[in-house]
Design an enzyme around this catalytic site. Structure first.
Site, PDB file in Angstrom:
ATOM      1  N   LYS A 211       0.840  -1.203   0.000  1.00  0.00           N
ATOM      2  CA  LYS A 211       0.000   0.000   0.000  1.00  0.00           C
ATOM      3  C   LYS A 211       0.878   1.258   0.000  1.00  0.00           C
ATOM      4  O   LYS A 211       0.695   2.157  -0.790  1.00  0.00           O
ATOM      5  CB  LYS A 211      -0.918  -0.040   1.225  1.00  0.00           C
ATOM      6  N   GLU A 217      10.471  -4.670   4.502  1.00  0.00           N
ATOM      7  CA  GLU A 217      10.547  -6.084   4.102  1.00  0.00           C
ATOM      8  C   GLU A 217      10.245  -6.227   2.610  1.00  0.00           C
ATOM      9  O   GLU A 217      10.947  -6.928   1.876  1.00  0.00           O
ATOM     10  CB  GLU A 217       9.539  -6.934   4.891  1.00  0.00           C
ATOM     11  N   GLY A 273      -4.897  -1.837   4.980  1.00  0.00           N
ATOM     12  CA  GLY A 273      -4.116  -2.978   4.494  1.00  0.00           C
ATOM     13  C   GLY A 273      -4.796  -4.308   4.763  1.00  0.00           C
ATOM     14  O   GLY A 273      -4.878  -5.178   3.892  1.00  0.00           O
ATOM     15  N   ARG A 274      -5.311  -4.498   5.964  1.00  0.00           N
ATOM     16  CA  ARG A 274      -5.924  -5.786   6.328  1.00  0.00           C
ATOM     17  C   ARG A 274      -7.328  -5.946   5.756  1.00  0.00           C
ATOM     18  O   ARG A 274      -7.981  -6.952   5.973  1.00  0.00           O
ATOM     19  CB  ARG A 274      -5.903  -5.964   7.842  1.00  0.00           C
ATOM     20  N   GLU A 359      -4.904  -6.707  14.671  1.00  0.00           N
ATOM     21  CA  GLU A 359      -4.361  -5.400  14.311  1.00  0.00           C
ATOM     22  C   GLU A 359      -5.470  -4.342  14.402  1.00  0.00           C
ATOM     23  O   GLU A 359      -5.194  -3.167  14.649  1.00  0.00           O
ATOM     24  CB  GLU A 359      -3.756  -5.427  12.894  1.00  0.00           C
ATOM     25  N   HIS A 390      -5.879 -33.350  17.648  1.00  0.00           N
ATOM     26  CA  HIS A 390      -4.784 -34.183  18.168  1.00  0.00           C
ATOM     27  C   HIS A 390      -3.630 -33.335  18.683  1.00  0.00           C
ATOM     28  O   HIS A 390      -2.525 -33.846  18.863  1.00  0.00           O
ATOM     29  CB  HIS A 390      -4.309 -35.145  17.077  1.00  0.00           C
ATOM     30  N   LYS A 514       9.318  -1.045  14.044  1.00  0.00           N
ATOM     31  CA  LYS A 514       9.937  -0.709  12.751  1.00  0.00           C
ATOM     32  C   LYS A 514      11.062   0.313  12.959  1.00  0.00           C
ATOM     33  O   LYS A 514      12.153   0.186  12.404  1.00  0.00           O
ATOM     34  CB  LYS A 514       8.899  -0.077  11.815  1.00  0.00           C
TER      35      LYS A 514
HETATM   36  O1  F6P Z   1       1.948  -4.154   9.928  1.00  0.00           O
HETATM   37  C1  F6P Z   1       1.694  -2.827   9.609  1.00  0.00           C
HETATM   38  C2  F6P Z   1       1.197  -2.694   8.215  1.00  0.00           C
HETATM   39  O2  F6P Z   1       1.059  -1.338   7.955  1.00  0.00           O
HETATM   40  C3  F6P Z   1      -0.102  -3.440   7.937  1.00  0.00           C
HETATM   41  O3  F6P Z   1      -1.209  -2.766   8.387  1.00  0.00           O
HETATM   42  C4  F6P Z   1      -0.028  -3.607   6.479  1.00  0.00           C
HETATM   43  O4  F6P Z   1      -0.948  -4.539   6.013  1.00  0.00           O
HETATM   44  C5  F6P Z   1       1.414  -4.034   6.325  1.00  0.00           C
HETATM   45  O5  F6P Z   1       2.107  -3.244   7.265  1.00  0.00           O
HETATM   46  C6  F6P Z   1       1.995  -3.873   4.963  1.00  0.00           C
HETATM   47  O6  F6P Z   1       1.964  -2.539   4.546  1.00  0.00           O
HETATM   48  P1  F6P Z   1       2.156  -2.138   3.040  1.00  0.00           P
HETATM   49  O7  F6P Z   1       1.052  -2.733   2.235  1.00  0.00           O
HETATM   50  O8  F6P Z   1       2.131  -0.642   3.014  1.00  0.00           O
HETATM   51  O9  F6P Z   1       3.496  -2.669   2.575  1.00  0.00           O
END
Ligand code: F6P
Length: 550
Positions: A211, A217, A273-274, A359, A390, A514
């Site tokens: 987003k 990452e 995002g979620r 979240e 199990h 972060k």
């Molecule tokens: O974990 C924090 C967060 O902002 C989430 O809400 C989001 O889904 C994720 O990081 C990834 O963010 P992005 O889509 O901006 O890379």
């Protein structure tokens, strides 16, 4: 009373009435509730779309449900719901509208943000995604060397990974089996390594999903993926255009990375995002299942949106599920909530719900900025049955903790199983029904004795029962049913956040980690000074460097 003179949630008459009612119900057993009302099994059910929702095995009476609905009315859950659907900026800490519901609105709907109808843009992106997905699926879109794309790798994390990764597994039987679709999220290089090591770069498409397009990452993995591709193809930067597309709200950063904005699929800041896998973030899924099935899934979402928006409180399923959660969380001190799908295809469903729920509702400050004085979101966990039986069901059956659980099952197995495996479905579902039965009704000491069990073993073999569950049953798993299920949980989470008076749509709690990671990283390199860290972390970093040989 609040500083601003408003009454806090746990001081409202509705809350107090529930607390008193809870006291009155101490000692009540599901066995008695069913004995008192033989119609309870059939009566305590609701239907939404294809989902049959049975809540008869809950520690509730008609009075409980009425009191919970009164709490929802007092906290104006439906008022906030309407504001969300209208596009008002209910995400107050980020000053944003919350409009994932617009992502699945029909073409002719009108939903405005800042005076602008967002629906045409939603459908323009969906059309662009459909066109692209068809070109990849048909082989019309080729890689830099002219080879057909056979591998699709989504690179993203959190909401830019969990949704499409979950849905791809759920709908695997609807996917094009000639395509290899993988998901890379972890900054651990092993993730990308394992996802690419057996692939031909010339046949591989990377979908960079972020987003913000700033998530460390994802940008790190995307950069490494680009390096891998260019090395494997022995090609220059111009090869990127045929092998990289982006899903983002940030066109500037996408261009900076080197992806042609023509190959960017847009979404908007009013999509959390979620809550985003039904936006452009679902492109990998759309390529896998095809645009028609993707739209079928959106139809399922929309069906539940409309139900949530219009159904009266008595038959509103997300409202009911949210309130039942509040009943256990706030009035029984339950700390967690299990979601237990009896479908192997839903193996990642609960992991997806963890972000959606935790979240969203993992907050200790109310909308007014004050510390809450009531429990908020539960720990959400679970894996598919029968495997869990199990592993950890022992604790649910006989442990000391109350763990409300949702059981999700399907009457029919997916179509493409071999006949012998289709026959196993009844065994799977026999377990599904048996578990909720055992959890609710247990086995009394007298029943155990009647089996001739020696007296010293009777307490060990007795099942107290009275463990609450919801059963969600559908005819079969389909794209639409998946959309319905996800929307159901989205709105359940909404209901709870509304009652608890928290902002379910921000996620400030992930920021500190972060920032600190950025601060720690330089200290890990050879010869660097380990400074600016607390004593514990400093010692750990020193140990790490010693073990790493630095
Ligand atoms: O974990 C924090 C967060 O902002 C989430 O809400 C989001 O889904 C994720 O990081 C990834 O963010 P992005 O889509 O901006 O890379």
């Amino acid at each position: 009373m609040n500083a601003d003179g408003r009454t806090r949630l746990n001081q409202t008459p509705e809350w107090t009435a529930l607390a008193k009612h809870r006291e009155e119900l101490v000692g009540a057993h599901l066995r008695d509730l069913f004995a008192a009302d033989p119609g309870r099994g059939a009566g305590y059910t609701l239907q939404v779309g294809d989902l049959h929702v049975d809540y008869s095995k809950h520690l509730v009476t008609d009075d409980t449900l009425r009191l919970l609905r009164e709490l929802a009315a007092a906290t104006d859950v439906f008022g906030l719901r309407d504001a969300m659907f209208r596009g008002e900026k209910i995400n107050t800490t980020e000053d944003r509208a919350v409009l994932h519901t617009a992502l699945r609105a029909p073409r002719d709907a009108v939903i405005e943000v800042d005076g602008e109808n967002v629906v045409p843009a939603v459908h323009a992106v969906l059309d662009k995604m459909s066109d692209f997905a068809e070109r990849v699926r048909s082989g019309a879109w080729t890689g830099h060397t002219g080879k057909r794309i056979k591998n699709v790798i989504n690179v993203g994390i959190g909401g830019s990974d969990l949704g499409p990764a979950m849905a791809y597994e759920v709908l695997r039987s609807f996917t094009d089996r000639d395509l290899t679709v993988r998901f890379v999220s972890n900054v651990d290089g092993a993730d990308l390594h394992e996802a690419t090591r057996d692939l031909d770069a010339a046949e591989t498409l990377f979908i960079i999903a972020s987003k913000t397009f700033t998530t460390i990452e994802t940008i790190t993995n995307a950069t490494s993926a680009r390096d891998w591709l260019l090395t494997e193809l022995k090609a220059g930067q111009d090869a990127v255009a045929k092998h990289f597309v982006a899903l983002s709200t940030n066109a500037e950063k996408v261009a900076e990375f080197g992806i042609d904005p023509v190959n960017m699929f847009e979404f908007w800041d009013w999509v959390g995002g979620r809550y985003s896998y039904d936006s452009a973030i679902g492109l990998s899924l759309m390529i896998a299942i095809g645009p028609d099935r993707f739209r079928e899934m959106l139809g399922g979402f929309h069906l539940v949106d409309e139900h949530f928006r219009t159904a009266p409180a008595e038959s509103n399923v997300p409202l009911l599920m949210g309130l039942l959660g509040i009943w256990y969380d706030n009035f029984h001190d339950a700390q967690s909530h299990a979601v237990l799908p009896y479908s192997h295809y839903l193996s990642r469903f609960t992991a997806y719900l963890q972000q959606l729920d935790m979240e969203s509702n993992g907050k200790h400050v109310a909308r007014d900025g004050q510390e809450v004085e009531w429990q908020t979101g539960p720990v959400v966990w679970g894996t598919p049955g029968t495997n869990g039986q199990h592993a950890y069901y022992q604790l649910i059956h006989q442990g000391t903790k109350l763990i409300p659980a949702d059981f999700i099952g399907f009457a029919r197995p997916v179509a493409d199983l071999q006949p012998g495996l289709i026959a196993q479905h009844d065994l799977l579902m026999a377990n599904f029904f048996a578990q909720t039965q055992a959890l609710a009704f247990g086995k009394t000491a007298d029943e155990v004795r009647a089996e001739g069990v020696p007296e010293e073993l009777v307490p060990h073999k007795t099942f107290e029962g009275n463990r609450p569950t919801t059963t969600i049953l559908a005819r079969h798993l389909s794209p639409s049913v998946l959309g319905q299920l996800v929307a159901l949980y989205e709105h359940k989470v909404f209901v709870q956040g509304a009652v608890w008076n928290i902002d379910s749509f921000d996620q400030w709690g992930v920021e500190l980690g972060k920032v600190l990671a950025k601060r720690v990283e330089p200290a890990l390199t050879e010869g660097a000074k380990v400074e600016g860290l607390d004593e514990s972390t400093k010692a750990l970093v020193a140990k790490y460097r010693e073990l790493r040989g630095r």
